[in-house]
Design an enzyme around this catalytic site. Structure first.
Site, PDB file in Angstrom:
ATOM      1  N   ASN A   3      -0.900   1.506   5.587  1.00  0.00           N
ATOM      2  CA  ASN A   3       0.315   0.079   5.300  1.00  0.00           C
ATOM      3  C   ASN A   3       0.878  -0.441   6.183  1.00  0.00           C
ATOM      4  O   ASN A   3       1.253  -0.035   6.963  1.00  0.00           O
ATOM      5  CB  ASN A   3       0.917   1.504   4.345  1.00  0.00           C
ATOM      6  N   GLY A   4       0.700  -1.618   5.741  1.00  0.00           N
ATOM      7  CA  GLY A   4       1.277  -2.931   6.793  1.00  0.00           C
ATOM      8  C   GLY A   4       0.861  -3.696   6.814  1.00  0.00           C
ATOM      9  O   GLY A   4      -0.503  -4.449   6.313  1.00  0.00           O
TER      10      GLY A   4
ATOM     11  N   TYR B  95      14.173  -1.828  -3.592  1.00  0.00           N
ATOM     12  CA  TYR B  95      13.242  -2.372  -3.908  1.00  0.00           C
ATOM     13  C   TYR B  95      11.764  -1.510  -4.478  1.00  0.00           C
ATOM     14  O   TYR B  95      11.752  -0.921  -5.355  1.00  0.00           O
ATOM     15  CB  TYR B  95      12.935  -3.747  -4.642  1.00  0.00           C
TER      16      TYR B  95
ATOM     17  N   CYS C 217       0.288  -1.121   0.032  1.00  0.00           N
ATOM     18  CA  CYS C 217      -0.226  -0.015  -0.068  1.00  0.00           C
ATOM     19  C   CYS C 217       0.644   1.370  -0.011  1.00  0.00           C
ATOM     20  O   CYS C 217       2.039   1.513   0.147  1.00  0.00           O
ATOM     21  CB  CYS C 217      -1.031  -0.061   1.636  1.00  0.00           C
TER      22      CYS C 217
ATOM     23  N   GLY D 155       1.223   0.113  -5.137  1.00  0.00           N
ATOM     24  CA  GLY D 155      -0.240  -0.367  -5.565  1.00  0.00           C
ATOM     25  C   GLY D 155      -1.030  -0.372  -6.413  1.00  0.00           C
ATOM     26  O   GLY D 155      -1.654   0.684  -6.266  1.00  0.00           O
TER      27      GLY D 155
END
Length: 480
Positions: A115-116, A255, A15, A41
């Site tokens: 997010n997570g 990345y 996310c 995302g």
């Protein structure tokens, strides 16, 4: 957040979040912020707005530009907004799991975007269901909403503090009420989150590249364990949790994050070049040129070429109109994307000894197909340098490899065996020590669990299962 579908061999993170306070076109600013975070995302996108009286919004499946045509965006008026782009890692790729979630409790509206990955979400969910809570989605984010709901009479600060004191794992989240924007980050700081200034208003984002697009000025990172409240009096913060050792996800630098972002105090582009230069110190086969598979290995390959003195070439050309097809949810689309995304420069490759610099090898199947393509176009030798250590352990904190069976380096410990599988003459992974040294940060500041197996937060008992499944078919109707 684990989806059952598989990508083309690259890791995926779930996310990106964005928030605005105090801008008359908050939804439009959020739209552009999410556009900058689209790499985090591509399955769904959502925006919720507030005007002091109500909270409402829109979300849908697909890219930001697809979910928010002008006629939708024009209706989202208000000076506050939060937004979310999602790749599913807990819960399947369906609209009921798209964020932000919006609920109505008492006289207030609460929208939340996360997010997570919460490592104890399933255990808390079962506890809450026994006590009468009814869940609509299979998202771990909804656990936070239910925990907050039991303490909202004491105010949002108290409710959120209580909720976050119960959850474990990785979270960077934003919350919207009728008059307030709240941002919070887990005490170990797994995922990035930062604060910016936009005119007289404020913005929060997963990465600083979103600030650049909307014209905001980076102020600082949200601190691990910090809860930041932005209202008519400006930002104020509370830090209600004990300080814990930092566990920043190093994959953000390798990345995930965009190279033009500042993450964990590091410029991502320059950090990736340093990783490449460090690789050149550790591994230098006799080759004619260095090349990446664009775009993931570009910056480490540049660093390797600079550090080694070996020429840099673009042996593969990317078709940028294909998009990041690996993140799409159907196998048919992904396979098509693998075929058309990259095309070799045949005269450059024929008869040459080639060194590919990659940022990671997860499952190895895509690398094998690409190496075969180089061989088919006349490459005499193909070697590979990987700018991180072998990924041997699954991640419970929000990366999409959830079992050792998905990881090439977990199945094949021997480098020669990996080289044979991928079709290489040789392969070398960057050492853990070299990777950390290239970041310029102490080793104990990062989560290295996917390389070392040393988890800073214990994985859940259900680790390896792909999603949270409701124990009861009855569903709570959240506001769409």
């Amino acid at each position: 957040m684990k989806d059952r579908e598989r990508d083309n061999g690259k890791p995926r993170e779930e996310c990106g979040v964005f928030a605005v306070y105090g801008h008359r076109e908050a939804a439009r600013v959020t739209y552009f912020g999410l556009f900058a975070l689209q790499h985090r995302g591509q399955e769904s996108a959502g925006i919720k707005v507030a005007d002091g009286c109500r909270v409402w919004g829109h979300k849908g499946m697909g890219l930001v530009s697809e979910v928010f045509p002008e006629q939708i965006l024009a209706k989202l008026t208000g000076a506050m907004a939060i937004g979310h782009v999602r790749y599913s890692t807990t819960g399947s790729s369906v609209i009921s799991n798209a964020q932000p979630f919006l609920v109505h409790h008492g006289e207030e509206y609460y929208a939340i975007a996360h997010n997570g990955n919460l490592t104890n979400a399933l255990a808390i969910r079962r506890e809450l269901e026994v006590r009468g809570s009814i869940f609509q989605s299979t998202m771990d984010t909804e656990v936070i909403v239910h925990l907050m709901a039991r303490h909202l009479d004491a105010g949002i600060e108290s409710a959120l503090t209580h909720a976050l004191s119960r959850v474990e794992g990785a979270y960077s989240l934003v919350i919207l009420t009728r008059n307030t924007v709240v941002a919070a980050r887990d005490p170990r700081g797994f995922r990035p989150l930062c604060l910016g200034r936009l005119g007289d208003g404020w913005v929060v984002a997963s990465e600083t590249c979103a600030f650049d697009l909307v014209g905001a000025q980076y102020v600082r990172d949200i601190r691990p364990g910090e809860i930041l409240i932005i209202d008519e009096n400006g930002p104020r913060s509370i830090e209600p949790f004990p300080s814990l050792p930092q566990a920043r996800c190093i994959f953000e630098l390798i990345y995930f994050a965009r190279p033009d972002s500042q993450v964990f105090g590091q410029n991502v582009y320059l950090c990736r070049k340093r990783l490449g230069r460090q690789m050149a110190r550790e591994y230098r086969p006799d080759v004619d040129f260095v090349m990446p598979f664009p775009d993931s290995g570009n910056y480490a390959a540049l660093g390797y070429a600079e550090g080694s003195g070996i020429p840099f070439e673009m042996g593969m050309i990317r078709n940028h109109y294909v998009g990041r097809t690996f993140i799409q949810p159907t196998q048919t689309v992904r396979d098509f994307g693998v075929r058309v995304k990259l095309n070799p420069v045949r005269p450059l490759i024929a008869g040459q000894r080639v060194l590919i610099v990659e940022d990671s090898i997860i499952r190895g199947t895509t690398s094998r197909n690409r190496v075969r393509n180089l061989r088919d176009n006349g490459a005499r030798e193909v070697h590979m340098a990987v700018s991180c250590p072998p990924t041997r352990h699954p991640c419970p904190y929000g990366i999409d490899f959830s079992s050792k069976g998905e990881l090439l380096a977990a199945e094949m410990n021997d480098m020669e065996e990996i080289a044979r599988f991928v079709g290489l003459d040789s392969v070398h992974y960057l050492s853990v020590e070299g990777m950390v040294a290239a970041t310029g940060v102490e080793a104990n500041g990062f989560c290295l669990a996917c390389y070392t197996g040393e988890y800073p937060v214990a994985p859940p008992e259900s680790f390896g299962k792909h999603c949270l499944e409701p124990a009861d078919p009855v569903q709570l109707t959240l506001i769409p």
